[in-house]
Design an enzyme around this catalytic site. Structure first.
Site, PDB file in Angstrom:
ATOM      1  N   TYR A  13      34.700  35.323  49.667  1.00 34.31           N
ATOM      2  CA  TYR A  13      36.025  35.409  48.867  1.00 34.31           C
ATOM      3  C   TYR A  13      37.345  35.246  49.794  1.00 34.31           C
ATOM      4  O   TYR A  13      38.188  34.387  49.429  1.00 34.31           O
ATOM      5  CB  TYR A  13      35.843  36.351  47.916  1.00 34.31           C
ATOM      6  CG  TYR A  13      36.987  36.233  46.815  1.00 34.31           C
ATOM      7  CD1 TYR A  13      38.352  36.987  46.819  1.00 34.31           C
ATOM      8  CD2 TYR A  13      36.804  36.069  45.558  1.00 34.31           C
ATOM      9  CE1 TYR A  13      39.238  36.823  45.873  1.00 34.31           C
ATOM     10  CE2 TYR A  13      37.528  36.056  44.524  1.00 34.31           C
ATOM     11  CZ  TYR A  13      38.956  36.480  44.788  1.00 34.31           C
ATOM     12  OH  TYR A  13      39.775  36.413  43.831  1.00 34.31           O
TER      13      TYR A  13
ATOM     14  N   SER B 223      45.006  34.851  46.339  1.00 30.52           N
ATOM     15  CA  SER B 223      44.751  36.343  46.105  1.00 30.52           C
ATOM     16  C   SER B 223      45.454  37.144  47.080  1.00 30.52           C
ATOM     17  O   SER B 223      45.887  36.510  48.220  1.00 30.52           O
ATOM     18  CB  SER B 223      43.274  36.323  46.053  1.00 30.52           C
ATOM     19  OG  SER B 223      42.816  37.621  46.627  1.00 30.52           O
TER      20      SER B 223
HETATM   21  C1  GCO Z   1      37.817  42.497  44.999  1.00 29.30           C
HETATM   22  C2  GCO Z   1      38.637  41.837  43.745  1.00 29.30           C
HETATM   23  C3  GCO Z   1      39.721  41.029  44.405  1.00 29.30           C
HETATM   24  C4  GCO Z   1      40.683  40.566  43.376  1.00 29.30           C
HETATM   25  C5  GCO Z   1      41.892  39.915  43.699  1.00 29.30           C
HETATM   26  C6  GCO Z   1      42.845  40.726  44.466  1.00 29.30           C
HETATM   27  O1  GCO Z   1      36.550  42.491  44.865  1.00 29.30           O
HETATM   28  O2  GCO Z   1      38.560  42.894  45.769  1.00 29.30           O
HETATM   29  O3  GCO Z   1      37.586  41.261  43.070  1.00 29.30           O
HETATM   30  O4  GCO Z   1      39.325  40.039  45.255  1.00 29.30           O
HETATM   31  O5  GCO Z   1      39.920  39.937  42.292  1.00 29.30           O
HETATM   32  O6  GCO Z   1      41.405  38.835  44.533  1.00 29.30           O
HETATM   33  O7  GCO Z   1      43.859  39.740  44.779  1.00 29.30           O
END
Ligand code: GCO
Length: 255
Positions: free
Chosen positions: A159, A146
């Site tokens: 995440y 990501s």
């Molecule tokens: C968020 C998004 C991001 C994108 C992606 C960006 O909430 O900022 O979900 O996490 O999905 O990962 O590269």
């Protein structure tokens, strides 16, 4: 030249592929000739996606299992062993998002995101790589990172930590498996039009921020990740290892 990117005769497992980026990548690899195995946690959604790909003339099958459950993953690979299915390519795409400030985050929420977005790549790739090494045939691991593998955004802490871990786990895989002709690499998608990002797309302020933050001035489409996935799954990347390729419209390249 086209042979370099030809996946005919290869079998690819794509985790979290009943919809979104995973399904787009599975269809892309199938278009390049691969036999694809779809995965998700719900048998009916996996079956529906398999049916849709086969209706397009591709060779797709599916298996519903929880990629965070080591026993379920080992059982899935044992069933493929019994069926004589050798997995040559793994795309570790399964992932969830959970947006909340760290100070409000429950440990259980943290753990669920880390388990799904990072630990699952270890669990699945361990089973696949053991078999690739034993067969002596090499293989391909493509982890989905990501923008947050590189830079953080507030309220997506677990995440971000997981996706940062994906970048370094990819390098760890290379360190241990490259000598067995396994190439482990990653793709770092930018902001892509997916169900997971729907709340962001529909938020006018966030939508404007995405468009103003990357030089392409737009969201990406899941199918725009396919070319890089086929490249990293094919002979064209036989000497590429431990890399993460950002498919982000140029986001990370500019101030
Ligand atoms: C968020 C998004 C991001 C994108 C992606 C960006 O909430 O900022 O979900 O996490 O999905 O990962 O590269």
């Amino acid at each position: 030249m086209t042979q370099l990117f030809d996946l005919s005769g290869r079998t690819a497992l794509v985790t979290g592929s009943a919809r979104g980026i995973g399904l787009a990548l599975a269809e892309g690899l199938a278009s390049a000739g691969a036999r694809v195995i779809l995965n998700g946690t719900r048998a009916e959604t996996v079956a529906g996606a398999v049916e849709a790909l086969n209706a397009k003339g591709f060779d797709a099958s599916g298996r519903a299992f929880d990629v965070t459950d080591e026993n379920a993953v080992a059982d899935a690979f044992a069933k493929w062993d019994e069926a004589g299915v050798a997995i040559d390519i793994v795309i570790n795409n399964a992932g969830i998002q959970f947006r909340k400030p760290l100070v409000e985050l429950e440990l259980s929420d943290w753990q669920r995101v880390i388990d799904t977005n990072l630990t699952s790549a270890f669990i699945v790739s361990k089973q696949a790589a053991k078999r690739m090494i034993a067969r002596g045939t090499g293989g391909k691991i493509v982890n989905i990172g990501s923008l947050t593998s590189e830079a953080a955004r507030a309220t997506v802490g677990p995440y971000t930590a997981a996706k940062g871990g994906i970048k370094m786990l990819t390098r760890a895989m290379s360190a241990e498996w490259a000598a067995s002709n396994i190439q482990a690499n990653a793709i770092g998608p930018g902001y892509i039009l997916t169900d997971m990002n729907k709340p962001l797309v529909e938020n006018a302020t966030f939508d404007a921020w995405v468009k103003s933050s990357n030089p392409s001035q737009r969201w990406g489409k899941p199918e725009e990740l396919v070319g890089t996935a086929v490249f990293l799954s094919s002979a064209a990347s036989s000497y590429v290892n431990g890399q993460i390729i950002y498919v982000d419209g140029g986001w990370l390249a500019v101030l």
